[in-house]
Design a protein around this motif. Structure first.
Motif, PDB file in Angstrom:
ATOM      1  N   SER A   1     -15.251 -70.136   7.050  1.00 39.37           N
ATOM      2  CA  SER A   1     -14.958 -69.353   5.853  1.00 39.37           C
ATOM      3  C   SER A   1     -16.092 -69.448   4.829  1.00 39.37           C
ATOM      4  O   SER A   1     -16.472 -68.437   4.226  1.00 39.37           O
TER       5      SER A   1
ATOM      6  N   LEU B   1     -10.837 -65.123   2.396  1.00 37.80           N
ATOM      7  CA  LEU B   1     -11.125 -65.654   3.723  1.00 37.80           C
ATOM      8  C   LEU B   1     -10.175 -66.805   3.992  1.00 37.80           C
ATOM      9  O   LEU B   1      -9.879 -67.596   3.103  1.00 37.80           O
ATOM     10  N   ASP B   2      -9.702 -66.889   5.214  1.00 39.28           N
ATOM     11  CA  ASP B   2      -8.731 -67.913   5.591  1.00 39.28           C
ATOM     12  C   ASP B   2      -9.248 -68.640   6.820  1.00 39.28           C
ATOM     13  O   ASP B   2      -9.077 -68.183   7.948  1.00 39.28           O
ATOM     14  N   GLY B   3      -9.921 -69.762   6.578  1.00 39.28           N
ATOM     15  CA  GLY B   3     -10.498 -70.526   7.679  1.00 39.28           C
ATOM     16  C   GLY B   3      -9.436 -71.233   8.501  1.00 39.28           C
ATOM     17  O   GLY B   3      -8.417 -71.680   7.980  1.00 39.28           O
TER      18      GLY B   3
ATOM     19  N   GLY C   1     -12.080 -75.475   9.509  1.00 37.81           N
ATOM     20  CA  GLY C   1     -12.094 -74.043   9.255  1.00 37.81           C
ATOM     21  C   GLY C   1     -12.964 -73.635   8.093  1.00 37.81           C
ATOM     22  O   GLY C   1     -13.421 -72.490   8.008  1.00 37.81           O
ATOM     23  N   SER C   2     -13.225 -74.573   7.177  1.00 39.30           N
ATOM     24  CA  SER C   2     -14.065 -74.251   6.016  1.00 39.30           C
ATOM     25  C   SER C   2     -15.504 -73.943   6.424  1.00 39.30           C
ATOM     26  O   SER C   2     -16.224 -73.268   5.691  1.00 39.30           O
TER      27      SER C   2
ATOM     28  N   THR D   1     -12.494 -67.873  11.020  1.00 39.21           N
ATOM     29  CA  THR D   1     -11.937 -67.396   9.755  1.00 39.21           C
ATOM     30  C   THR D   1     -11.472 -65.958   9.880  1.00 39.21           C
ATOM     31  O   THR D   1     -12.113 -65.131  10.521  1.00 39.21           O
TER      32      THR D   1
END
Length: 199
Positions: free
Chosen positions: A19, A4-6, A15-16, A69
């Motif tokens: 994700s 996963l890429d937040g 972004g975390s 994400t």
């Protein structure tokens, strides 16, 4: 397995949040399909964002204010690979004959590349202490506002539209030697990442 890429909002949401929320649901040990687990993660993300932003409806927020994400998730059952994909994470297979098969498509690469090129051009022509991020912010907002639209790209952001644009499928593992799950953060060239030094 999943990558996963937040992506942080252009406002205050990291972004975390997206994700980690989706990852938690993907890791649940149950009989739900990949889609069902991602849907639960997306639904949970919607509630988290609404609570954090103090709104009752996600649609009143700007797309660029959402934590999002991308993802590529896979499961192996009975010699078949089941996958689910959104955003710019990639599923790549190395076959037994040494050929490489890219299963998913990076929906953001063209948009990202245009902004990176503009940022590099500005960096080459402007003083070293110039805030490049500020100068390309309008481009970032424009690109972010294309998320989960038919002319843009899919990404998990808590919206109903995110679910309608998810890609999923399955394939035989008979000729597969290795399975690679890739985030674009692993393949950006060093020169392009210099943009990060301005913020």
């Amino acid at each position: 397995y999943a990558v996963l890429d937040g992506a942080s909002s252009l406002g205050q949401l990291d972004g975390s949040i997206a994700s980690n929320t989706v990852a938690k649901c993907l890791l649940e040990n149950n009989n739900n399909s990949l889609y069902e687990r991602v849907k639960k993660g997306n639904d949970n993300l919607c509630e988290i964002i609404k609570d954090y932003m103090g709104v009752d409806n996600l649609n009143i927020l700007n797309k660029h204010d959402l934590s999002t994400t991308g993802l590529i998730g896979v499961e192996i059952k009975n010699n078949r690979l089941f996958y689910i994909h959104s955003g710019d994470c990639l599923l790549v297979l190395k076959l037994k004959n040494e050929e490489i098969r890219v299963v998913s498509y990076d929906m953001l690469s063209k948009l990202d590349l245009s902004v990176l090129k503009k940022g590099e051009k500005l960096r080459e022509t402007l003083p070293e202490n110039t805030n490049i991020r500020e100068l390309i912010n309008d481009d970032l907002v424009f690109n972010r506002n294309l998320l989960n639209t038919e002319t843009g790209y899919s990404v998990i952001d808590g919206s109903e539209e995110a679910l309608s644009l998810i890609e999923e499928g399955n394939l035989s593992l008979n000729f597969v030697e290795q399975i690679l799950l890739i985030s674009d953060g692993l393949i950006l060239d060093r020169k392009s990442t210099r943009l990060n030094s301005s913020h």
